[in-house]
Design a protein around this motif. Sequence first.
Motif, PDB file in Angstrom:
ATOM      1  N   PHE A  88      41.632  58.081  12.095  1.00  0.00           N
ATOM      2  CA  PHE A  88      42.181  58.386  13.601  1.00  0.00           C
ATOM      3  C   PHE A  88      43.315  58.970  12.861  1.00  0.00           C
ATOM      4  O   PHE A  88      44.231  58.313  12.257  1.00  0.00           O
ATOM      5  CB  PHE A  88      42.342  56.979  14.411  1.00  0.00           C
ATOM      6  N   SER A  89      43.545  60.311  13.308  1.00  0.00           N
ATOM      7  CA  SER A  89      44.831  61.108  12.919  1.00  0.00           C
ATOM      8  C   SER A  89      45.627  61.416  14.105  1.00  0.00           C
ATOM      9  O   SER A  89      46.665  62.197  14.129  1.00  0.00           O
ATOM     10  CB  SER A  89      44.289  62.300  11.934  1.00  0.00           C
ATOM     11  N   ASP A  90      45.490  60.792  15.424  1.00  0.00           N
ATOM     12  CA  ASP A  90      46.479  61.037  16.510  1.00  0.00           C
ATOM     13  C   ASP A  90      47.913  60.521  16.177  1.00  0.00           C
ATOM     14  O   ASP A  90      48.080  59.580  15.303  1.00  0.00           O
ATOM     15  CB  ASP A  90      45.931  60.715  17.507  1.00  0.00           C
ATOM     16  N   GLU A  91      48.743  60.879  17.158  1.00  0.00           N
ATOM     17  CA  GLU A  91      50.094  60.486  16.972  1.00  0.00           C
ATOM     18  C   GLU A  91      50.230  58.994  17.680  1.00  0.00           C
ATOM     19  O   GLU A  91      51.451  58.504  17.335  1.00  0.00           O
ATOM     20  CB  GLU A  91      50.948  61.418  17.520  1.00  0.00           C
ATOM     21  N   VAL A  92      49.370  58.452  18.429  1.00  0.00           N
ATOM     22  CA  VAL A  92      49.533  57.528  19.013  1.00  0.00           C
ATOM     23  C   VAL A  92      49.194  56.010  18.097  1.00  0.00           C
ATOM     24  O   VAL A  92      49.966  54.939  18.278  1.00  0.00           O
ATOM     25  CB  VAL A  92      48.832  57.552  20.189  1.00  0.00           C
ATOM     26  N   THR A  93      48.064  56.141  17.697  1.00  0.00           N
ATOM     27  CA  THR A  93      47.369  54.913  17.069  1.00  0.00           C
ATOM     28  C   THR A  93      48.172  54.300  15.888  1.00  0.00           C
ATOM     29  O   THR A  93      48.428  52.925  15.917  1.00  0.00           O
ATOM     30  CB  THR A  93      46.162  55.400  16.449  1.00  0.00           C
ATOM     31  N   GLY A  94      48.965  55.086  14.937  1.00  0.00           N
ATOM     32  CA  GLY A  94      49.750  54.534  14.064  1.00  0.00           C
ATOM     33  C   GLY A  94      51.006  53.594  14.278  1.00  0.00           C
ATOM     34  O   GLY A  94      50.923  52.736  14.238  1.00  0.00           O
ATOM     35  N   PRO A  95      51.903  54.269  15.351  1.00  0.00           N
ATOM     36  CA  PRO A  95      52.863  53.531  16.007  1.00  0.00           C
ATOM     37  C   PRO A  95      52.292  52.097  16.562  1.00  0.00           C
ATOM     38  O   PRO A  95      53.166  51.192  16.532  1.00  0.00           O
ATOM     39  CB  PRO A  95      53.646  54.451  16.833  1.00  0.00           C
ATOM     40  N   ILE A  96      51.434  52.416  17.396  1.00  0.00           N
ATOM     41  CA  ILE A  96      50.845  51.136  18.271  1.00  0.00           C
ATOM     42  C   ILE A  96      50.461  50.029  17.128  1.00  0.00           C
ATOM     43  O   ILE A  96      50.528  48.838  17.506  1.00  0.00           O
ATOM     44  CB  ILE A  96      49.646  51.640  19.229  1.00  0.00           C
ATOM     45  N   ALA A  97      49.573  50.609  16.143  1.00  0.00           N
ATOM     46  CA  ALA A  97      49.117  49.511  15.049  1.00  0.00           C
ATOM     47  C   ALA A  97      50.265  48.701  14.371  1.00  0.00           C
ATOM     48  O   ALA A  97      50.261  47.591  13.983  1.00  0.00           O
ATOM     49  CB  ALA A  97      48.521  50.052  14.257  1.00  0.00           C
ATOM     50  N   LEU A  98      51.624  49.463  14.300  1.00  0.00           N
ATOM     51  CA  LEU A  98      52.513  48.689  13.557  1.00  0.00           C
ATOM     52  C   LEU A  98      53.227  47.867  14.624  1.00  0.00           C
ATOM     53  O   LEU A  98      53.720  46.899  14.249  1.00  0.00           O
ATOM     54  CB  LEU A  98      53.721  49.825  12.955  1.00  0.00           C
ATOM     55  N   ARG A  99      53.349  48.208  15.839  1.00  0.00           N
ATOM     56  CA  ARG A  99      53.908  47.362  16.734  1.00  0.00           C
ATOM     57  C   ARG A  99      53.076  46.065  16.933  1.00  0.00           C
ATOM     58  O   ARG A  99      53.720  45.067  17.243  1.00  0.00           O
ATOM     59  CB  ARG A  99      54.132  48.155  18.046  1.00  0.00           C
ATOM     60  N   LEU A 100      51.635  46.412  16.704  1.00  0.00           N
ATOM     61  CA  LEU A 100      50.773  45.075  16.838  1.00  0.00           C
ATOM     62  C   LEU A 100      50.807  44.327  15.634  1.00  0.00           C
ATOM     63  O   LEU A 100      50.212  43.244  15.793  1.00  0.00           O
ATOM     64  CB  LEU A 100      49.414  45.611  17.401  1.00  0.00           C
ATOM     65  N   GLY A 101      51.794  44.528  14.699  1.00  0.00           N
ATOM     66  CA  GLY A 101      51.731  43.546  13.482  1.00  0.00           C
ATOM     67  C   GLY A 101      51.336  44.074  12.010  1.00  0.00           C
ATOM     68  O   GLY A 101      51.147  43.463  11.165  1.00  0.00           O
ATOM     69  N   ALA A 102      50.573  45.458  12.038  1.00  0.00           N
ATOM     70  CA  ALA A 102      50.183  45.835  10.750  1.00  0.00           C
ATOM     71  C   ALA A 102      51.554  46.192   9.973  1.00  0.00           C
ATOM     72  O   ALA A 102      52.580  46.733  10.292  1.00  0.00           O
ATOM     73  CB  ALA A 102      49.391  47.136  10.996  1.00  0.00           C
ATOM     74  N   GLN A 103      51.249  45.890   8.713  1.00  0.00           N
ATOM     75  CA  GLN A 103      52.356  46.233   7.702  1.00  0.00           C
ATOM     76  C   GLN A 103      52.563  47.759   7.481  1.00  0.00           C
ATOM     77  O   GLN A 103      53.542  48.177   6.911  1.00  0.00           O
ATOM     78  CB  GLN A 103      52.150  45.619   6.438  1.00  0.00           C
ATOM     79  N   ASP A 104      51.241  48.337   7.567  1.00  0.00           N
ATOM     80  CA  ASP A 104      51.199  49.957   7.229  1.00  0.00           C
ATOM     81  C   ASP A 104      50.120  50.649   7.994  1.00  0.00           C
ATOM     82  O   ASP A 104      49.068  49.858   8.156  1.00  0.00           O
ATOM     83  CB  ASP A 104      51.214  50.083   5.696  1.00  0.00           C
ATOM     84  N   PHE A 105      50.042  51.737   7.863  1.00  0.00           N
ATOM     85  CA  PHE A 105      48.985  52.625   8.510  1.00  0.00           C
ATOM     86  C   PHE A 105      48.734  53.738   7.707  1.00  0.00           C
ATOM     87  O   PHE A 105      49.769  54.585   7.389  1.00  0.00           O
ATOM     88  CB  PHE A 105      49.438  52.800  10.028  1.00  0.00           C
ATOM     89  N   LEU A 106      47.657  53.948   7.401  1.00  0.00           N
ATOM     90  CA  LEU A 106      46.997  54.833   6.237  1.00  0.00           C
ATOM     91  C   LEU A 106      45.969  55.638   6.860  1.00  0.00           C
ATOM     92  O   LEU A 106      44.753  55.275   7.441  1.00  0.00           O
ATOM     93  CB  LEU A 106      46.725  54.523   4.836  1.00  0.00           C
TER      94      LEU A 106
END
Length: 211
Positions: A88-106
């Motif tokens: 998923f390369s959209d601009e939304v998923t990464g920041p949301i994943a980080l806010r939900l507790g992911a340490q990193d998003f690749l």
Amino acid sequence: TPPAAPTRLRILLLEDNPADARLTQERLRGSAIDCDVATQLHEVSAQRLVGVDCALIDLGLPDASGLQALQRIRKLGPELPIVVLTGFSDEVTGPIALRLGAQDFLLKQDSDGQGIVRAIRFAVARMRLQLALDHEALHELELTDDIIQQLFAIGLAMRTTQQRSAEQQPAVAARIADHVHELKQVVQQIRSTTVDLEPDHLGQVVAGAEG
């Protein structure tokens, strides 16, 4: 003296695409990181997570849509570091994943073996340090030269990832900048609670995090 071998880690690789799972395992070959592969979210239990140091998860699973997999893994293993590796390369998923507790998003298409290994090892190191602070047990950590050098390397790696993400994913880059700030706070906490460390080493850590 030759450098110490990296600590062997075991991760949960949650990936439904066999080709992508094989590619990720190939990229991790020689990194001292072993994989426990699950192809669907329902295969993952709290007991299974006890045996791993980190979860590397895809978001496009047949039995979980979007960020459901991340939320479920967080619920099953609240103290387990999670790295999201997805297409998923959209601009939304990464920041949301980080806010939900992911340490990193690749992003799969932008991540080579070195980047994935670095993200996993940083996630594990950061979570361990954060848990130590949360439990007010920082003094129980064996803060040796090796750990200080690991923090220094993490700071440099974070800056590299931030710079690489700045143009195409500014929101993710901004979140990484927040992580850099948090790392600086960890270092400052170490400085205030430990008297046996070399000041120059701590200065290097802060400098590495600041870039």
